[in-house]
Motif scaffolding. Sequence first.
Motif, mmCIF file in Angstrom:
data_model
loop_
_atom_site.group_PDB
_atom_site.id
_atom_site.type_symbol
_atom_site.label_atom_id
_atom_site.label_comp_id
_atom_site.label_asym_id
_atom_site.label_seq_id
_atom_site.Cartn_x
_atom_site.Cartn_y
_atom_site.Cartn_z
ATOM 1 N N LEU A 47 8.672 -1.381 15.018
ATOM 2 C CA LEU A 47 8.089 -2.793 15.523
ATOM 3 C C LEU A 47 6.835 -3.158 15.044
ATOM 4 C CD1 LEU A 47 9.227 -1.551 19.394
ATOM 5 C CD2 LEU A 47 10.233 -3.236 17.734
ATOM 6 N N PRO A 48 6.360 -4.218 15.021
ATOM 7 C CA PRO A 48 5.345 -4.663 14.491
ATOM 8 C C PRO A 48 4.166 -4.242 15.491
ATOM 9 C CG PRO A 48 6.698 -6.715 14.753
ATOM 10 C CD PRO A 48 7.484 -5.337 15.281
ATOM 11 N N GLY A 49 3.028 -4.165 14.808
ATOM 12 C CA GLY A 49 1.965 -3.450 15.693
ATOM 13 C C GLY A 49 0.819 -4.616 15.478
ATOM 14 N N LEU A 50 -0.368 -4.025 15.784
ATOM 15 C CA LEU A 50 -1.772 -4.870 15.626
ATOM 16 C C LEU A 50 -2.122 -4.662 14.181
ATOM 17 C CD1 LEU A 50 -3.497 -3.905 18.895
ATOM 18 C CD2 LEU A 50 -2.248 -6.037 18.503
ATOM 19 N N THR A 51 -2.643 -5.713 13.660
ATOM 20 C CA THR A 51 -2.867 -5.536 12.156
ATOM 21 C C THR A 51 -4.436 -5.465 12.136
ATOM 22 O OG1 THR A 51 -1.171 -7.174 11.720
ATOM 23 C CG2 THR A 51 -2.850 -6.807 9.936
ATOM 24 N N PHE A 52 -4.984 -4.169 12.207
ATOM 25 C CA PHE A 52 -6.501 -3.986 11.601
ATOM 26 C C PHE A 52 -6.540 -4.051 10.284
ATOM 27 C CE2 PHE A 52 -5.536 -2.342 15.884
ATOM 28 C CZ PHE A 52 -6.845 -2.718 16.771
ATOM 29 N N THR A 53 -6.950 -4.972 9.741
ATOM 30 C CA THR A 53 -6.882 -5.532 8.171
ATOM 31 C C THR A 53 -7.782 -4.383 7.690
ATOM 32 O OG1 THR A 53 -5.936 -7.428 8.649
ATOM 33 C CG2 THR A 53 -6.897 -6.992 6.545
ATOM 34 N N TRP A 54 -9.209 -4.301 8.349
ATOM 35 C CA TRP A 54 -10.239 -3.658 7.682
ATOM 36 C C TRP A 54 -9.762 -2.213 7.574
ATOM 37 C CZ3 TRP A 54 -12.513 0.642 9.551
ATOM 38 C CH2 TRP A 54 -13.604 1.158 9.143
ATOM 39 N N ASP A 55 -9.237 -1.656 8.651
ATOM 40 C CA ASP A 55 -8.750 -0.345 8.393
ATOM 41 C C ASP A 55 -7.887 0.011 7.443
ATOM 42 O OD1 ASP A 55 -8.628 2.373 9.583
ATOM 43 O OD2 ASP A 55 -6.846 1.840 10.440
ATOM 44 N N ALA A 56 -6.792 -0.896 7.414
ATOM 45 C CA ALA A 56 -5.855 -0.715 6.371
ATOM 46 C C ALA A 56 -6.262 -0.791 4.912
ATOM 47 C CB ALA A 56 -4.765 -1.964 6.547
ATOM 48 N N ILE A 57 -7.158 -1.859 4.726
ATOM 49 C CA ILE A 57 -7.574 -2.037 3.336
ATOM 50 C C ILE A 57 -8.526 -0.683 2.988
ATOM 51 C CG2 ILE A 57 -9.008 -3.250 1.876
ATOM 52 C CD1 ILE A 57 -6.654 -4.712 2.182
ATOM 53 N N SER A 58 -9.383 -0.408 3.964
ATOM 54 C CA SER A 58 -10.185 0.658 3.790
ATOM 55 C C SER A 58 -9.313 1.910 3.243
ATOM 56 C CB SER A 58 -11.074 1.054 4.954
ATOM 57 O OG SER A 58 -12.056 -0.064 5.034
ATOM 58 N N ARG A 59 -8.194 2.160 4.168
ATOM 59 C CA ARG A 59 -7.491 3.450 3.939
ATOM 60 C C ARG A 59 -6.942 3.369 2.521
ATOM 61 N NH1 ARG A 59 -4.093 5.232 9.268
ATOM 62 N NH2 ARG A 59 -5.783 5.044 10.820
ATOM 63 N N VAL A 60 -6.302 2.280 2.130
ATOM 64 C CA VAL A 60 -5.669 2.342 0.826
ATOM 65 C C VAL A 60 -6.870 2.299 -0.248
ATOM 66 C CG1 VAL A 60 -4.817 0.505 -0.643
ATOM 67 C CG2 VAL A 60 -3.813 0.660 1.517
ATOM 68 N N LEU A 61 -8.229 1.735 0.045
ATOM 69 C CA LEU A 61 -8.865 1.932 -1.194
ATOM 70 C C LEU A 61 -9.525 3.189 -1.223
ATOM 71 C CD1 LEU A 61 -11.321 -1.086 -0.488
ATOM 72 C CD2 LEU A 61 -9.649 -0.743 -2.454
ATOM 73 N N ASP A 62 -9.727 4.067 -0.224
ATOM 74 C CA ASP A 62 -10.047 5.446 0.071
ATOM 75 C C ASP A 62 -8.977 6.386 -0.813
ATOM 76 O OD1 ASP A 62 -12.118 5.078 1.489
ATOM 77 O OD2 ASP A 62 -11.105 5.712 3.495
ATOM 78 N N GLU A 63 -7.674 5.990 -0.468
ATOM 79 C CA GLU A 63 -6.545 6.722 -1.238
ATOM 80 C C GLU A 63 -6.488 6.583 -2.687
ATOM 81 O OE1 GLU A 63 -3.889 8.772 -0.097
ATOM 82 O OE2 GLU A 63 -4.407 8.667 1.780
ATOM 83 N N TRP A 64 -6.819 5.259 -3.246
ATOM 84 C CA TRP A 64 -6.971 4.764 -4.455
ATOM 85 C C TRP A 64 -8.077 5.435 -5.258
ATOM 86 C CZ3 TRP A 64 -4.567 -0.536 -5.216
ATOM 87 C CH2 TRP A 64 -4.241 -0.729 -6.496
ATOM 88 N N HIS A 65 -9.298 5.463 -4.589
ATOM 89 C CA HIS A 65 -10.520 6.297 -4.859
ATOM 90 C C HIS A 65 -10.198 7.647 -5.291
ATOM 91 C CE1 HIS A 65 -14.410 8.261 -4.724
ATOM 92 N NE2 HIS A 65 -14.688 7.116 -5.626
ATOM 93 N N ASP A 66 -9.552 8.228 -4.386
ATOM 94 C CA ASP A 66 -9.290 9.608 -4.595
ATOM 95 C C ASP A 66 -8.449 9.914 -5.816
ATOM 96 O OD1 ASP A 66 -10.751 10.411 -2.435
ATOM 97 O OD2 ASP A 66 -9.149 10.401 -0.981
ATOM 98 N N TYR A 67 -7.459 8.870 -5.850
ATOM 99 C CA TYR A 67 -6.317 9.236 -6.880
ATOM 100 C C TYR A 67 -7.148 9.055 -8.282
ATOM 101 C CZ TYR A 67 -2.546 7.346 -10.291
ATOM 102 O OH TYR A 67 -2.176 6.856 -11.427
ATOM 103 N N LYS A 68 -8.073 8.103 -8.474
ATOM 104 C CA LYS A 68 -8.773 7.761 -9.708
ATOM 105 C C LYS A 68 -9.535 8.947 -9.966
ATOM 106 C CE LYS A 68 -9.901 3.232 -10.796
ATOM 107 N NZ LYS A 68 -8.956 2.926 -11.911
ATOM 108 N N ARG A 69 -10.110 9.690 -9.232
ATOM 109 C CA ARG A 69 -11.068 10.835 -9.439
ATOM 110 C C ARG A 69 -10.284 12.175 -9.974
ATOM 111 N NH1 ARG A 69 -14.248 13.377 -5.362
ATOM 112 N NH2 ARG A 69 -12.361 13.506 -4.364
ATOM 113 N N THR A 70 -9.002 12.051 -9.698
ATOM 114 C CA THR A 70 -8.260 13.215 -9.918
ATOM 115 C C THR A 70 -7.176 13.158 -10.749
ATOM 116 O OG1 THR A 70 -6.761 13.102 -8.147
ATOM 117 C CG2 THR A 70 -8.920 14.343 -7.722
ATOM 118 N N CYS A 71 -6.895 11.848 -11.251
ATOM 119 C CA CYS A 71 -5.649 11.543 -12.027
ATOM 120 C C CYS A 71 -5.743 12.348 -13.468
ATOM 121 C CB CYS A 71 -5.398 10.008 -12.080
ATOM 122 S SG CYS A 71 -6.519 9.006 -13.239
ATOM 123 N N THR A 72 -4.641 12.164 -14.059
ATOM 124 C CA THR A 72 -4.456 12.565 -15.474
ATOM 125 C C THR A 72 -3.839 11.868 -16.302
ATOM 126 O OG1 THR A 72 -2.732 14.127 -14.786
ATOM 127 C CG2 THR A 72 -4.811 15.198 -14.825
#
Length: 147
Positions: A47-72
Amino acid sequence: DVSPLSYVSMWKYASRTYFQQMLDWTGDKANTESTMLQAIDNDVWNLPGLTFTWDAISRVLDEWHDYKRTCTDGCDTRHDVLFLLTDGVPTDDVCPEIQARIEQTTWIDIVVLVIGDVATTDEVSCLDINNQEPNGDYPDVYYLPQF
């Protein structure tokens, strides 16, 4: 259509309590497109929920940053693009909250696809602040009446 050289990951955000990585980084593979389509086909609709865009973008950027720090896989040398598909009506006040972080996140280009019956893209256009043109336009914010 996705280039066989593309590395793809997908996240789904339906509410603050429902954030999920639907597809881990695919890598440099010829079957990237079929892997993406399978992840979409296997995704459970919720079911659709509330769209907290700041939270969503921040989480993706956090995940992406972690990936970039550890990728090979050379991810630290690639130009990254984040595609956000949204109805353009965030529940939160995304622009003032995220603008400083976006301005510092120059390693990623954000493309916003606003889908649906909305009068304006103003509430999410700040996500393209790094590409804002002198006339005030945001070249990577697109409006699609239907998808």
